[in-house]
Design a protein around this motif. Structure first.
Motif, short mmCIF file in Angstrom:
data_model
loop_
_atom_site.label_atom_id
_atom_site.label_comp_id
_atom_site.label_asym_id
_atom_site.label_seq_id
_atom_site.Cartn_x
_atom_site.Cartn_y
_atom_site.Cartn_z
N VAL A 131 101.63 -79.15 -60.11
CA VAL A 131 100.61 -78.20 -59.68
C VAL A 131 101.24 -76.85 -59.39
O VAL A 131 102.16 -76.75 -58.57
CB VAL A 131 99.85 -78.73 -58.45
CG1 VAL A 131 98.84 -77.71 -57.95
CG2 VAL A 131 99.16 -80.05 -58.77
N LEU A 132 100.76 -75.80 -60.05
CA LEU A 132 101.27 -74.44 -59.84
C LEU A 132 100.32 -73.60 -59.00
O LEU A 132 100.73 -72.65 -58.36
CB LEU A 132 101.51 -73.76 -61.20
CG LEU A 132 102.47 -74.49 -62.14
CD1 LEU A 132 102.56 -73.76 -63.48
CD2 LEU A 132 103.85 -74.62 -61.52
N LEU A 133 99.04 -73.92 -59.05
CA LEU A 133 98.02 -73.25 -58.24
C LEU A 133 97.17 -74.37 -57.67
O LEU A 133 96.56 -75.14 -58.42
CB LEU A 133 97.17 -72.32 -59.11
CG LEU A 133 96.11 -71.48 -58.42
CD1 LEU A 133 96.74 -70.48 -57.45
CD2 LEU A 133 95.28 -70.74 -59.45
N PRO A 134 97.15 -74.53 -56.34
CA PRO A 134 96.50 -75.70 -55.75
C PRO A 134 94.99 -75.74 -55.98
O PRO A 134 94.37 -74.71 -56.26
CB PRO A 134 96.81 -75.56 -54.25
CG PRO A 134 97.04 -74.12 -54.04
CD PRO A 134 97.66 -73.61 -55.31
N GLY A 190 96.68 -74.86 -68.88
CA GLY A 190 96.98 -75.49 -67.60
C GLY A 190 95.81 -75.48 -66.64
O GLY A 190 95.90 -76.03 -65.55
N LEU A 191 94.70 -74.84 -67.02
CA LEU A 191 93.52 -74.80 -66.15
C LEU A 191 92.80 -76.14 -66.21
O LEU A 191 92.49 -76.63 -67.30
CB LEU A 191 92.57 -73.67 -66.59
CG LEU A 191 91.30 -73.47 -65.77
CD1 LEU A 191 91.63 -73.11 -64.32
CD2 LEU A 191 90.45 -72.36 -66.38
N ARG A 199 92.26 -76.05 -60.60
CA ARG A 199 93.68 -75.81 -60.30
C ARG A 199 94.38 -75.44 -61.60
O ARG A 199 93.79 -75.52 -62.68
CB ARG A 199 94.31 -77.06 -59.70
CG ARG A 199 94.40 -78.23 -60.68
CD ARG A 199 94.99 -79.46 -60.05
NE ARG A 199 95.19 -80.52 -61.06
CZ ARG A 199 95.72 -81.68 -60.79
NH1 ARG A 199 96.11 -81.98 -59.56
NH2 ARG A 199 95.87 -82.58 -61.75
N VAL A 200 95.65 -75.07 -61.46
CA VAL A 200 96.48 -74.81 -62.64
C VAL A 200 97.71 -75.70 -62.55
O VAL A 200 98.37 -75.76 -61.51
CB VAL A 200 96.91 -73.32 -62.73
CG1 VAL A 200 97.90 -73.11 -63.87
CG2 VAL A 200 95.69 -72.43 -62.92
N VAL A 201 97.96 -76.42 -63.63
CA VAL A 201 99.14 -77.27 -63.72
C VAL A 201 100.05 -76.74 -64.82
O VAL A 201 99.65 -75.89 -65.62
CB VAL A 201 98.76 -78.75 -63.99
CG1 VAL A 201 97.98 -79.34 -62.83
CG2 VAL A 201 98.00 -78.90 -65.29
N GLU A 260 100.68 -76.58 -47.79
CA GLU A 260 100.75 -78.05 -47.76
C GLU A 260 101.14 -78.62 -49.11
O GLU A 260 101.80 -79.63 -49.21
CB GLU A 260 99.41 -78.63 -47.31
CG GLU A 260 99.11 -78.37 -45.86
CD GLU A 260 97.69 -78.79 -45.45
OE1 GLU A 260 96.92 -79.23 -46.33
OE2 GLU A 260 97.38 -78.65 -44.26
N ASP A 261 100.71 -77.94 -50.17
CA ASP A 261 100.95 -78.40 -51.53
C ASP A 261 102.37 -78.03 -52.01
O ASP A 261 102.86 -78.57 -52.98
CB ASP A 261 99.90 -77.75 -52.45
CG ASP A 261 99.69 -78.48 -53.73
OD1 ASP A 261 100.59 -78.43 -54.57
OD2 ASP A 261 98.63 -79.10 -53.88
#
Length: 139
Positions: free
Chosen positions: A17-20, A40-41, A81-83, A135-136
């Motif tokens: 995960v790059l953007l939670p 990644g979206l 999120r973005v992975v 937290e992420d």
């Protein structure tokens, strides 16, 4: 527009995960990717994370924001999120957040009492987002 370039860490797995996970604190969000799919979206659909395969250079992804879902009950704002499910090239996206003015009241249009101002709503949403990032571990 908010333009963001995201680099994939060299040894990141595609599900890193790059953007939670979050919901945008806007009425609508328009996302334009300048990178080819996959971007990644991902959106949470029926309890599962799903890639948005039609995201890319020739597609505008439209997301309902949490403000819209508040003023129009039944209009869900998707959690997304973005992975790191994109190649070695950076992920570049421009997002336009359509927002009400700062002193606009945000609340259910059928409610008897008014809600908070958009400025207060957005501050609370942003604090929640920053907490999730911390937290992420994506901060």
């Amino acid at each position: 527009f908010h333009v963001k370039e995201t680099h994939r860490p060299p040894d990141a797995a595609s599900d890193t995960v790059l953007l939670p996970p979050h919901r945008d604190p806007s009425m609508l969000s328009l996302v334009v990717h300048f990178s080819p799919a996959p971007t990644g979206l991902e959106a949470r659909v029926d309890g599962e994370w799903r890639s948005l395969p039609r995201a890319g250079p020739d597609v505008v992804t439209v997301l309902a924001g949490s403000v819209l879902s508040k003023v129009l009950p039944g209009c869900a704002a998707p959690q997304h999120r973005v992975v790191a499910a994109f190649g070695a090239e950076p992920r570049v996206a421009a997002t336009f957040f359509f927002e009400p003015r700062a002193n606009a009241v945000v609340g259910d249009v059928c409610a008897a009492t008014p809600g908070p101002t958009f400025e207060a709503w957005k501050a609370k949403a942003y604090a929640k987002y920053l907490k999730a990032k911390k937290e992420d571990g994506t901060s």
